[in-house]
Design a protein around this motif. Sequence first.
Motif, PDB file in Angstrom:
ATOM      1  N   SER A  30       0.821  -1.212   0.000  1.00  0.00           N
ATOM      2  CA  SER A  30       0.000   0.000   0.000  1.00  0.00           C
ATOM      3  C   SER A  30       0.856   1.265   0.000  1.00  0.00           C
ATOM      4  CB  SER A  30      -0.941   0.014   1.207  1.00  0.00           C
ATOM      5  OG  SER A  30      -0.193   0.006   2.406  1.00  0.00           O
ATOM      6  N   HIS A  31       2.063   1.182   0.572  1.00  0.00           N
ATOM      7  CA  HIS A  31       2.932   2.357   0.669  1.00  0.00           C
ATOM      8  C   HIS A  31       4.376   1.952   0.380  1.00  0.00           C
ATOM      9  CE1 HIS A  31      -0.551   3.550   3.014  1.00  0.00           C
ATOM     10  NE2 HIS A  31      -0.165   4.807   2.878  1.00  0.00           N
ATOM     11  N   ILE A  32       5.093   2.838  -0.255  1.00  0.00           N
ATOM     12  CA  ILE A  32       6.529   2.662  -0.464  1.00  0.00           C
ATOM     13  C   ILE A  32       7.223   3.875   0.133  1.00  0.00           C
ATOM     14  CG2 ILE A  32       8.401   2.543  -2.151  1.00  0.00           C
ATOM     15  CD1 ILE A  32       6.403   1.226  -4.075  1.00  0.00           C
ATOM     16  N   ILE A  33       8.220   3.616   0.938  1.00  0.00           N
ATOM     17  CA  ILE A  33       9.042   4.696   1.487  1.00  0.00           C
ATOM     18  C   ILE A  33      10.439   4.519   0.901  1.00  0.00           C
ATOM     19  CG2 ILE A  33      10.000   5.761   3.552  1.00  0.00           C
ATOM     20  CD1 ILE A  33       7.565   4.554   5.062  1.00  0.00           C
ATOM     21  N   HIS A  34      10.832   5.464   0.095  1.00  0.00           N
ATOM     22  CA  HIS A  34      12.136   5.414  -0.567  1.00  0.00           C
ATOM     23  C   HIS A  34      13.016   6.485   0.067  1.00  0.00           C
ATOM     24  CE1 HIS A  34      15.281   5.477  -3.470  1.00  0.00           C
ATOM     25  NE2 HIS A  34      14.879   6.589  -4.048  1.00  0.00           N
ATOM     26  N   CYS A  35      14.054   6.041   0.766  1.00  0.00           N
ATOM     27  CA  CYS A  35      14.911   7.010   1.458  1.00  0.00           C
ATOM     28  C   CYS A  35      16.390   6.780   1.161  1.00  0.00           C
ATOM     29  CB  CYS A  35      14.643   6.999   2.955  1.00  0.00           C
ATOM     30  SG  CYS A  35      14.835   5.392   3.719  1.00  0.00           S
ATOM     31  N   ALA A  36      16.677   6.060   0.116  1.00  0.00           N
ATOM     32  CA  ALA A  36      18.074   5.831  -0.251  1.00  0.00           C
ATOM     33  C   ALA A  36      18.587   7.021  -1.046  1.00  0.00           C
ATOM     34  CB  ALA A  36      18.196   4.561  -1.079  1.00  0.00           C
ATOM     35  N   ALA A  37      19.812   7.392  -0.793  1.00  0.00           N
ATOM     36  CA  ALA A  37      20.415   8.500  -1.523  1.00  0.00           C
ATOM     37  C   ALA A  37      21.932   8.444  -1.381  1.00  0.00           C
ATOM     38  CB  ALA A  37      19.907   9.840  -1.006  1.00  0.00           C
ATOM     39  N   SER A  54      17.518   9.118 -10.900  1.00  0.00           N
ATOM     40  CA  SER A  54      17.151   7.926 -11.669  1.00  0.00           C
ATOM     41  C   SER A  54      16.546   6.817 -10.803  1.00  0.00           C
ATOM     42  CB  SER A  54      18.358   7.398 -12.444  1.00  0.00           C
ATOM     43  OG  SER A  54      18.786   8.357 -13.378  1.00  0.00           O
ATOM     44  N   PRO A  55      17.152   6.493  -9.658  1.00  0.00           N
ATOM     45  CA  PRO A  55      16.534   5.462  -8.814  1.00  0.00           C
ATOM     46  C   PRO A  55      15.131   5.853  -8.342  1.00  0.00           C
ATOM     47  CG  PRO A  55      18.793   5.838  -8.138  1.00  0.00           C
ATOM     48  CD  PRO A  55      18.445   6.906  -9.128  1.00  0.00           C
ATOM     49  N   SER A  56      14.932   7.123  -8.037  1.00  0.00           N
ATOM     50  CA  SER A  56      13.601   7.572  -7.609  1.00  0.00           C
ATOM     51  C   SER A  56      12.581   7.368  -8.712  1.00  0.00           C
ATOM     52  CB  SER A  56      13.641   9.046  -7.191  1.00  0.00           C
ATOM     53  OG  SER A  56      14.463   9.207  -6.060  1.00  0.00           O
ATOM     54  N   LEU A  57      12.983   7.632  -9.943  1.00  0.00           N
ATOM     55  CA  LEU A  57      12.081   7.404 -11.071  1.00  0.00           C
ATOM     56  C   LEU A  57      11.801   5.918 -11.271  1.00  0.00           C
ATOM     57  CD1 LEU A  57      13.499  10.040 -13.579  1.00  0.00           C
ATOM     58  CD2 LEU A  57      11.402  10.187 -12.207  1.00  0.00           C
ATOM     59  N   GLN A  58      12.804   5.081 -11.030  1.00  0.00           N
ATOM     60  CA  GLN A  58      12.592   3.636 -11.131  1.00  0.00           C
ATOM     61  C   GLN A  58      11.615   3.149 -10.058  1.00  0.00           C
ATOM     62  OE1 GLN A  58      15.932   0.960 -11.932  1.00  0.00           O
ATOM     63  NE2 GLN A  58      17.236   2.778 -12.008  1.00  0.00           N
ATOM     64  N   ILE A  59      11.772   3.644  -8.847  1.00  0.00           N
ATOM     65  CA  ILE A  59      10.856   3.268  -7.764  1.00  0.00           C
ATOM     66  C   ILE A  59       9.444   3.747  -8.087  1.00  0.00           C
ATOM     67  CG2 ILE A  59      10.287   3.644  -5.328  1.00  0.00           C
ATOM     68  CD1 ILE A  59      12.642   1.750  -5.687  1.00  0.00           C
ATOM     69  N   GLN A  60       9.333   4.935  -8.660  1.00  0.00           N
ATOM     70  CA  GLN A  60       8.028   5.457  -9.056  1.00  0.00           C
ATOM     71  C   GLN A  60       7.379   4.541 -10.098  1.00  0.00           C
ATOM     72  OE1 GLN A  60       8.093   9.137 -11.256  1.00  0.00           O
ATOM     73  NE2 GLN A  60       6.067   9.705 -10.528  1.00  0.00           N
ATOM     74  N   ALA A  61       8.153   4.076 -11.053  1.00  0.00           N
ATOM     75  CA  ALA A  61       7.624   3.165 -12.079  1.00  0.00           C
ATOM     76  C   ALA A  61       7.168   1.849 -11.447  1.00  0.00           C
ATOM     77  CB  ALA A  61       8.680   2.909 -13.151  1.00  0.00           C
ATOM     78  N   LEU A  62       7.934   1.340 -10.488  1.00  0.00           N
ATOM     79  CA  LEU A  62       7.534   0.120  -9.804  1.00  0.00           C
ATOM     80  C   LEU A  62       6.238   0.329  -9.025  1.00  0.00           C
ATOM     81  CD1 LEU A  62      10.995  -1.127  -8.503  1.00  0.00           C
ATOM     82  CD2 LEU A  62       9.588  -2.184 -10.286  1.00  0.00           C
ATOM     83  N   ALA A  63       6.112   1.471  -8.383  1.00  0.00           N
ATOM     84  CA  ALA A  63       4.893   1.769  -7.624  1.00  0.00           C
ATOM     85  C   ALA A  63       3.676   1.751  -8.540  1.00  0.00           C
ATOM     86  CB  ALA A  63       5.026   3.116  -6.931  1.00  0.00           C
ATOM     87  N   ARG A  64       3.838   2.210  -9.749  1.00  0.00           N
ATOM     88  CA  ARG A  64       2.729   2.199 -10.709  1.00  0.00           C
ATOM     89  C   ARG A  64       2.371   0.776 -11.145  1.00  0.00           C
ATOM     90  NH1 ARG A  64       4.825   7.343 -14.049  1.00  0.00           N
ATOM     91  NH2 ARG A  64       3.742   8.927 -12.847  1.00  0.00           N
ATOM     92  N   GLU A  65       3.362  -0.117 -11.164  1.00  0.00           N
ATOM     93  CA  GLU A  65       3.110  -1.513 -11.538  1.00  0.00           C
ATOM     94  C   GLU A  65       2.281  -2.229 -10.483  1.00  0.00           C
ATOM     95  OE1 GLU A  65       6.544  -3.856 -12.547  1.00  0.00           O
ATOM     96  OE2 GLU A  65       7.408  -2.228 -13.720  1.00  0.00           O
TER      97      GLU A  65
END
Length: 87
Positions: A30-37, A54-65
Amino acid sequence: MRVVEAGDFKASKCGMSPETMEQLAKADISHIIHCAADIKFDRPLHQSAAMNISPSLQIQALAREWSSCRQLCGTILATSALPRLLR
């Protein structure tokens, strides 16, 4: 469910293993918390962007899946360019 995995930010799907990807695909996320940097502040801007955006955009794409995902929370490290701005 909590999944914490070391990966390669520059790799596809942030370097998460196929096993982790399968586990996440089956989970009711239900939720993704992305805090890697990357926090090395003296990198050239294009390298910092590659390591952080780029990783943030990849995580965003996964969230949409994952249709069950309702919210993606991420931290943005705005200070990566600060040392160059203060020169």
